[in-house]
Write an enzyme that holds these catalytic residues in place. Sequence first.
Site, PDB file in Angstrom:
ATOM      1  N   ASP A   1       0.852  -1.184   0.000  1.00  0.00           N
ATOM      2  CA  ASP A   1       0.000   0.000   0.000  1.00  0.00           C
ATOM      3  C   ASP A   1       0.892   1.239   0.000  1.00  0.00           C
ATOM      4  O   ASP A   1       1.688   1.434   0.917  1.00  0.00           O
ATOM      5  CB  ASP A   1      -0.892  -0.022   1.249  1.00  0.00           C
ATOM      6  CG  ASP A   1      -2.038   0.970   1.178  1.00  0.00           C
ATOM      7  OD1 ASP A   1      -2.137   1.688   0.174  1.00  0.00           O
ATOM      8  OD2 ASP A   1      -2.835   1.021   2.140  1.00  0.00           O
TER       9      ASP A   1
ATOM     10  N   ASP B   1      -2.879   2.483  -6.086  1.00  0.00           N
ATOM     11  CA  ASP B   1      -1.859   2.555  -5.030  1.00  0.00           C
ATOM     12  C   ASP B   1      -1.784   1.340  -4.116  1.00  0.00           C
ATOM     13  O   ASP B   1      -1.066   1.377  -3.118  1.00  0.00           O
ATOM     14  CB  ASP B   1      -2.065   3.821  -4.192  1.00  0.00           C
ATOM     15  CG  ASP B   1      -3.416   3.841  -3.487  1.00  0.00           C
ATOM     16  OD1 ASP B   1      -4.305   3.063  -3.870  1.00  0.00           O
ATOM     17  OD2 ASP B   1      -3.577   4.651  -2.558  1.00  0.00           O
ATOM     18  N   GLU B   2      -2.493   0.268  -4.423  1.00  0.00           N
ATOM     19  CA  GLU B   2      -2.358  -0.919  -3.578  1.00  0.00           C
ATOM     20  C   GLU B   2      -2.636  -2.194  -4.366  1.00  0.00           C
ATOM     21  O   GLU B   2      -3.357  -2.181  -5.360  1.00  0.00           O
ATOM     22  CB  GLU B   2      -3.276  -0.841  -2.351  1.00  0.00           C
ATOM     23  CG  GLU B   2      -4.749  -0.769  -2.648  1.00  0.00           C
ATOM     24  CD  GLU B   2      -5.596  -0.798  -1.384  1.00  0.00           C
ATOM     25  OE1 GLU B   2      -5.273  -1.564  -0.456  1.00  0.00           O
ATOM     26  OE2 GLU B   2      -6.600  -0.061  -1.337  1.00  0.00           O
TER      27      GLU B   2
END
Length: 362
Positions: free
Chosen positions: A16, A110-111
Amino acid sequence: MNEISSPPVRKIVHVDMDAFYASVEQRDNSDLRGKPIAVGGSAARGVVAAASYEARKFGVHSAMPSVTAKRKCPDLIFVPPRFAVYKAVSQQIREIFAEYTPLIEPLSLDEAYLDVTQNLKGMTVATELALEIRAKIKQVTGLNASAGISYNKFLAKMASDLNKPNGQAVITPKNGPAFVEQLPVRKFHGVGPATTEKMHQLGIETGADLKEKTLEFLIEHFGKSGPYFYGIARGIDERQVKPDRVRKSVGAEDTFSQDLHAFEPAREGLQPLIEKVWGYCEANGIAAKTVTLKVKYADFSQITRSKTLPAPLPAIADLEEMVNLLLAPIFPPRKGIRLLGVALSSLEGRAPAAEPQMRLAF
């Protein structure tokens, strides 16, 4: 003999990025470094898409109305989002993942989940592998990532929050059940405000309380989510990391702590959902032609409104405009609105812009 033939314990890493959009902006503009910034619009109807850690100290967080954020942090600097840049950085990160495993399940820009049980580097210690991935992300992009390592997706996701920012944590098979037992259900990934409130009404405050309930009880009160809650209360989550999920739709919804009666609060509530589904599509190279708005009223009745375009939506601004067009006619509402959702369907692959290296990530 049985022990030898049994499958190895899975090793799942959840990576993350830390305050991703805000961190990219601070990386690219030295004047913003060390200052409280929010990515999003500063106008009256604006919503914070991401907040830097300097802003979070004042209580600013994503999905917060911009006016509230400015009140909490008078020195807050608003920066307009640059999704094309975030997507390009996300692709760099995905290519790093692909050096370690083909089993990558992106959740957004983003993860992502990585299954590194069998990995391309032949590394046996997943914590060392996660450290190496995070170091390479820092080297290539200049950004910090946090990671969680465990034997299933639920616990890997929970672990990635334990040492943020720029840290990692591991939850072992030995420690998993005890970790879940002490965890408040409101912190469970996948348990939103409405489900948390329902659990509290049933006397379920912690993982230990959840574990005491029978499977039949959980199915009765939570329907198809019952078996999932029964499993995670015991540290069990059999979901696989799926790199090639073929999805018919991508959706996000939110139940509000107070019923909504006016257009502007509803529009503000929809903004983080719009950004979430758009971010997922961007991360996975997906384009959509159909937009569906879901509205659930205080009496639990619900309606949906959809619009299908002749060509895929080209930009998030077009999605925002489409959601506005679907939302406006339902106001003033006949009752208070307790839930709103946005879904994209009629999905197809987005034509890559001369990016042959994208093959590596899938």
